[in-house]
Design an enzyme around this catalytic site. Structure first.
Site, PDB file in Angstrom:
ATOM      1  N   CYS A  85      -5.314 -14.069  13.322  1.00  0.00           N
ATOM      2  CA  CYS A  85      -5.553 -13.597  14.692  1.00  0.00           C
ATOM      3  C   CYS A  85      -4.953 -12.213  14.934  1.00  0.00           C
ATOM      4  O   CYS A  85      -5.227 -11.589  15.954  1.00  0.00           O
ATOM      5  CB  CYS A  85      -4.982 -14.587  15.698  1.00  0.00           C
ATOM      6  N   HIS A 121     -10.866 -14.849  23.104  1.00  0.00           N
ATOM      7  CA  HIS A 121     -10.154 -14.591  21.842  1.00  0.00           C
ATOM      8  C   HIS A 121     -11.110 -14.635  20.651  1.00  0.00           C
ATOM      9  O   HIS A 121     -11.063 -15.558  19.849  1.00  0.00           O
ATOM     10  CB  HIS A 121      -9.024 -15.631  21.712  1.00  0.00           C
TER      11      HIS A 121
END
Ligand code: ZN
Lengths: 410, 131
Positions: free
Chosen positions: A91, A359
């Site tokens: 991420c 996200h």
């Protein structure tokens, strides 16, 4: 130390969304962010000015059966034959790409570098997507047992509740605030307050919710990984973001209001959550923060606003403690007291955070710096932090195997 | 058996199939590690030997997983936990012997012991409450 100062001279991103980009693949998403990034350069820039591309896609092999994505995106943006390299750190991928871009300029090798990230996530069903993102965890020692990303943060949350005698109710202050901030962000996945979403659902299903807590505690907000419910988790979104970096010398040619990179902190932690003695903090974040503060020659109190990695609500609380904004065990209380809202004591996730802005894994890091760029140039409209001088981004890979903190200044 | 001479993922799971919870001990600084590694996390020396863990410990934290990856969809909700073994190190395992519909029965700090469950083709490390 950097040999040369590096500045942001442009920033662009797609809206993050689960259905809006249904018919687009990674290449169309990234080109959209790239074109906005070119447009954002005050005094105009052309393809031939750009020397290199560092780009991230975290799991495009799973989502689109596509690797070699740096070449693909260099080709589709029309930037070839410039060198194009993919950077992957779960991420935290695109903030790692930004860092490498800064190094490439600071070394004197290049003058202008494009960095960014893209993730096309909605090609997979939820269970397949869950599995794809589990590739960022320790496969034999976490994945095989069925540990997912929400599962890891759920375990951190339970450890935190136990240690600080707090509870799930504290987490709701994060989702409520971040939805509020996202309601003012045209790039956000969710552009509505939680109560507006609750009202919509109640009309559709003939239910009634008295307030946010009533809704968040209802079966309409189901468990993903106990104690985390749906609204504790960032959504699945498609999206891309891009940032143009330039040497400070060249930056003046393109803008009168560059944003400077003044602090970089990047650390690796243990791959598995169980290898940490304290599950209520991410040691890699603490160290990355310290390194960034040291390089920028500032302290945590000097930060005016920050985008922190709130992939799940407990992550924002832990991040605000790890970065030194609040004492241990008090991050949740600070959020409840409104100290982290826009123009509060420390404005946290002014763009709505991962929680409400969305996200798309590899697009997240440079989307955080996109918000910092907007804030430091006074272009954040209703989200604008007054007298924003110093902004910080904090981007975490999986459960904390990677942590990146970057500090920017007007 | 030769493969067990290497401190590998394969060796860990081969032992697990024999219901043995194996990690390593650093011959230089006595640091205990599980799963096995090749380099000591404390002193960074590559001078290790196998060390068998008893399998007893206390639940450090847990979660009940409702949204599972494809291969475990039918098993959800299932419980996962991190256990602090009596010898010191922590390790992740499936928690069995408690039902997921009663989260209040699962208590951080409760003592657990290792169990070994067969799932598809592999042996999975699990822990169950002591009583
Ligand atoms: Zn040692």
């Amino acid at each position: 130390m950097l040999m040369n100062k590096v500045a942001l001279i442009g920033a662009g991103m797609t809206r993050f969304h689960h259905s809006l980009h249904k018919d687009k693949s990674s290449r169309e998403l990234f080109v959209e962010a790239f074109l906005e990034c070119l447009d954002s350069v005050d005094k105009s820039i052309s393809h031939k000015d750009i020397d290199a591309l560092f780009i991230s896609a975290t799991a495009s092999e799973f989502f689109e059966h596509q690797s070699h994505i740096a070449c693909l995106l260099s080709d589709w943006t029309g930037l070839n034959p410039i060198p194009a390299t993919r950077i992957e750190a779960a991420c935290a991928s695109s903030s790692a790409a930004l860092e490498i871009g800064v190094f490439a300029i600071a070394s004197g090798m290049y003058d202008i570098v494009l960095v960014g990230g893209v993730e096309k996530m909605t090609t997979l069903e939820v269970d397949e997507m869950t599995y794809a993102l589990m590739s960022g965890l320790d496969h034999p020692y976490e994945c095989i047992l069925g540990v997912s990303n929400p599962g890891l943060y759920a375990m951190m949350a339970n450890a935190y509740f136990e240690k600080y005698d707090s509870s799930w109710e504290e987490l709701t202050s994060i989702s409520i605030k971040n939805h509020h901030n996202a309601s003012m962000n045209p790039k956000a996945h969710f552009q509505s307050e939680i109560m507006d979403i609750a009202k919509k659902i109640s009309q559709k299903k003939g239910l009634k919710f008295d307030n946010e807590m009533d809704f968040l505690k209802s079966p309409t907000n189901p468990y993903i990984a106990h104690p985390l419910r749906l609204f504790d988790c960032s959504p699945v979104s498609d999206g891309a973001s891009a940032i143009l970096l330039a040497s400070s010398k060249k930056a003046k040619k393109f803008t009168d209001t560059p944003v400077y990179v003044t602090g970089l902190g990047h650390t690796s932690g243990t791959m598995s959550l169980h290898d940490r003695r304290d599950l209520t903090s991410i040691p890699a974040s603490v160290e990355a923060g310290n390194r960034a503060y040291k390089m920028a020659k500032i302290e945590s109190k000097d930060i005016d606003f920050a985008m922190v990695h709130d992939c799940f609500t407990p992550a924002e609380i832990i991040a605000t403690e790890d970065l030194g904004f609040f004492p241990r065990g008090e991050g949740g209380k600070a959020a409840i007291e409104g100290r982290t809202r826009i123009n509060g004591e420390k404005s946290i996730n002014t763009d709505g955070g991962l929680k409400a802005k969305g996200h798309p894994i590899a697009a997240t890091g440079t989307a955080m710096s996109y918000e910092v760029w907007k804030q430091l140039r006074g272009e954040a409209d209703k989200r604008q932090v007054n007298n924003a001088e110093i902004g910080l981004i904090h981007n975490v890979g999986a459960s904390g195997g990677t942590a990146i903190v970057q500090i920017f200044r007007r | 058996m030769n493969y067990k001479n290497s401190f590998s993922v394969k060796a860990f799971f081969d032992y697990l199939r024999e219901k043995r919870l194996m990690g390593v001990k650093c011959l230089n600084c006595k640091n205990l590690m599980i799963p096995p590694r090749l380099i000591c996390t404390a002193c960074k020396k590559a001078n290790l030997e196998w060390f068998e863990f008893e399998g007893a410990g206390a639940l450090e934290t847990f979660t009940i997983l409702h949204v599972a990856p494809t291969s475990l969809k039918d098993k959800a909700p299932y419980i996962l936990g991190i256990v602090k073994l009596n010898e010191g190190p922590l390790i992740t395992g499936r928690i069995i012997g408690v039902t997921s519909d009663k989260p209040k029965r699962i208590r951080i700090g409760m003592s657990v012991k290792a169990d070994f469950i067969q799932e598809s083709d592999s042996t999975i490390l699990a822990f169950k409450p002591n009583n």
